[in-house]
Design an enzyme around this catalytic site. Structure first.
Site, PDB file in Angstrom:
ATOM      1  CB  SER A  14      -0.919  -0.051   1.229  1.00 43.22           C
ATOM      2  OG  SER A  14      -0.462   0.218   2.350  1.00 43.22           O
ATOM      3  CE  LYS A  66      21.354  -9.080   4.416  1.00 47.64           C
ATOM      4  NZ  LYS A  66      20.341  -9.167   5.520  1.00 47.64           N
ATOM      5  NE  ARG A  92      14.767 -10.911   2.750  1.00 48.91           N
ATOM      6  CZ  ARG A  92      14.969 -12.091   3.168  1.00 48.91           C
ATOM      7  NH1 ARG A  92      15.786 -12.437   3.583  1.00 48.91           N
ATOM      8  NH2 ARG A  92      13.608 -12.841   3.087  1.00 48.91           N
ATOM      9  CG  ASN A 108      12.282   1.231   6.764  1.00 56.12           C
ATOM     10  OD1 ASN A 108      11.378   0.511   5.860  1.00 56.12           O
ATOM     11  ND2 ASN A 108      12.576   0.761   8.035  1.00 56.12           N
ATOM     12  CG  HIS A 110       9.216   1.156  12.084  1.00 52.81           C
ATOM     13  ND1 HIS A 110       9.348  -0.392  11.883  1.00 52.81           N
ATOM     14  CD2 HIS A 110       9.351   0.898  13.433  1.00 52.81           C
ATOM     15  CE1 HIS A 110       9.197  -1.103  12.985  1.00 52.81           C
ATOM     16  NE2 HIS A 110       8.808  -0.412  13.798  1.00 52.81           N
TER      17      HIS A 110
HETATM   18  C1  GAR Z   1       4.085  -0.767   6.696  1.00 48.92           C
HETATM   19  O1  GAR Z   1       3.201  -0.236   7.694  1.00 48.92           O
HETATM   20  C2  GAR Z   1       5.480  -0.329   7.005  1.00 48.92           C
HETATM   21  O2  GAR Z   1       5.612   0.584   7.764  1.00 48.92           O
HETATM   22  C3  GAR Z   1       5.671  -1.608   7.660  1.00 48.92           C
HETATM   23  O3  GAR Z   1       5.062  -2.666   7.014  1.00 48.92           O
HETATM   24  C4  GAR Z   1       3.962  -2.124   6.575  1.00 48.92           C
HETATM   25  C5  GAR Z   1       3.894  -2.584   4.934  1.00 48.92           C
HETATM   26  O4  GAR Z   1       2.360  -2.206   4.654  1.00 48.92           O
HETATM   27  N1  GAR Z   1       7.635  -1.642   7.816  1.00 48.92           N
HETATM   28  C6  GAR Z   1       7.771  -2.272   8.816  1.00 48.92           C
HETATM   29  O5  GAR Z   1       7.378  -2.811   9.694  1.00 48.92           O
HETATM   30  C7  GAR Z   1       9.338  -2.448   8.677  1.00 48.92           C
HETATM   31  N2  GAR Z   1      10.105  -2.526   9.965  1.00 48.92           N
HETATM   32  P1  GAR Z   1       2.497  -1.889   3.003  1.00 48.92           P
HETATM   33  O6  GAR Z   1       3.021  -3.278   2.347  1.00 48.92           O
HETATM   34  O7  GAR Z   1       0.863  -1.933   2.782  1.00 48.92           O
HETATM   35  O8  GAR Z   1       3.039  -0.918   2.393  1.00 48.92           O
END
Ligand code: GAR
Length: 191
Positions: A14, A66, A92, A108, A110
């Site tokens: 999203s 990796k 990851r 990133n 979060h």
């Molecule tokens: C989001 O809330 C993002 O902030 C989080 O994964 C979700 C992905 O949603 N990321 C983390 O937790 C990274 N540590 P999306 O696939 O709908 O964008």
């Protein structure tokens, strides 16, 4: 000059979609050249296809280690002339190989007010702790788990006992904050 992005995602995508829509509205002066997912079949693949954006499904397990995985990633980024790597639900840790190739060019998002609640299920962690306010952080990526220098944050009131509504609020803020923060960042970098 238009900034060329690659978006990395492991799940729904999203945030990827919100960035692409912001680009199409002219709010983010960039192009998404490539989407990379480490989870073949993730819904982000469908979203990328719907926008006609190239998407590569790359299972890390298919590589010897990796370093080899990240070398392949770098090859793809260079082939698409990518300037910045944008992590959007990429679950990851980024290794030294990619960090060195894109030093200070990996960002990133979060779903918490870092340094609180790094890692997986940040919204669940926040609700389990009973915090009243959580939020969203945009930060540079380093070798740690959600530890890089913070660029922007926004707060969200938790809806007590209602994970779904809290999550909806967090995602709504993520989509706006990521667009605005990246636009500011690229403007500064190329000013
Ligand atoms: C989001 O809330 C993002 O902030 C989080 O994964 C979700 C992905 O949603 N990321 C983390 O937790 C990274 N540590 P999306 O696939 O709908 O964008």
């Amino acid at each position: 000059m238009t900034t060329k992005l690659a978006v990395f995602a492991s799940g729904s995508g999203s945030n990827f979609q919100a960035l692409q829509e912001a680009i199409e509205r002219g709010e983010l002066h960039a192009t998404i050249e490539l989407v990379i997912t480490d989870k073949p079949g993730a819904f982000v693949v469908t979203r990328a296809n719907n926008f006609g954006i190239p998407v590569v499904e790359l299972a890390p397990k298919a590589f010897e280690n990796k370093v080899a995985y990240e070398q392949k990633v770098i090859e793809l980024l260079e082939a698409h002339d990518v300037d910045w790597v944008i992590l959007a639900g990429y679950m990851r840790l980024v290794g030294e190989t990619l960090l060195t190739a894109y030093e200070n060019r990996i960002i990133n998002i979060h779903p918490s007010l870092l340094p609180s609640f790094p890692g997986k299920d940040a919204i669940g962690q926040a609700m389990d702790h009973g915090v009243k306010v959580t939020g969203v952080t945009v930060h540079y990526v380093d070798a740690g788990m959600d530890t890089g220098k913070i660029i922007a944050q926004g707060a969200v009131d938790v809806v007590p006992g209602d994970r779904e509504q809290t999550e909806a609020r967090v995602h709504k803020l993520e989509h706006a904050l990521y667009t605005n923060t990246l636009q500011q960042l690229f403007k500064q970098t190329f000013a």
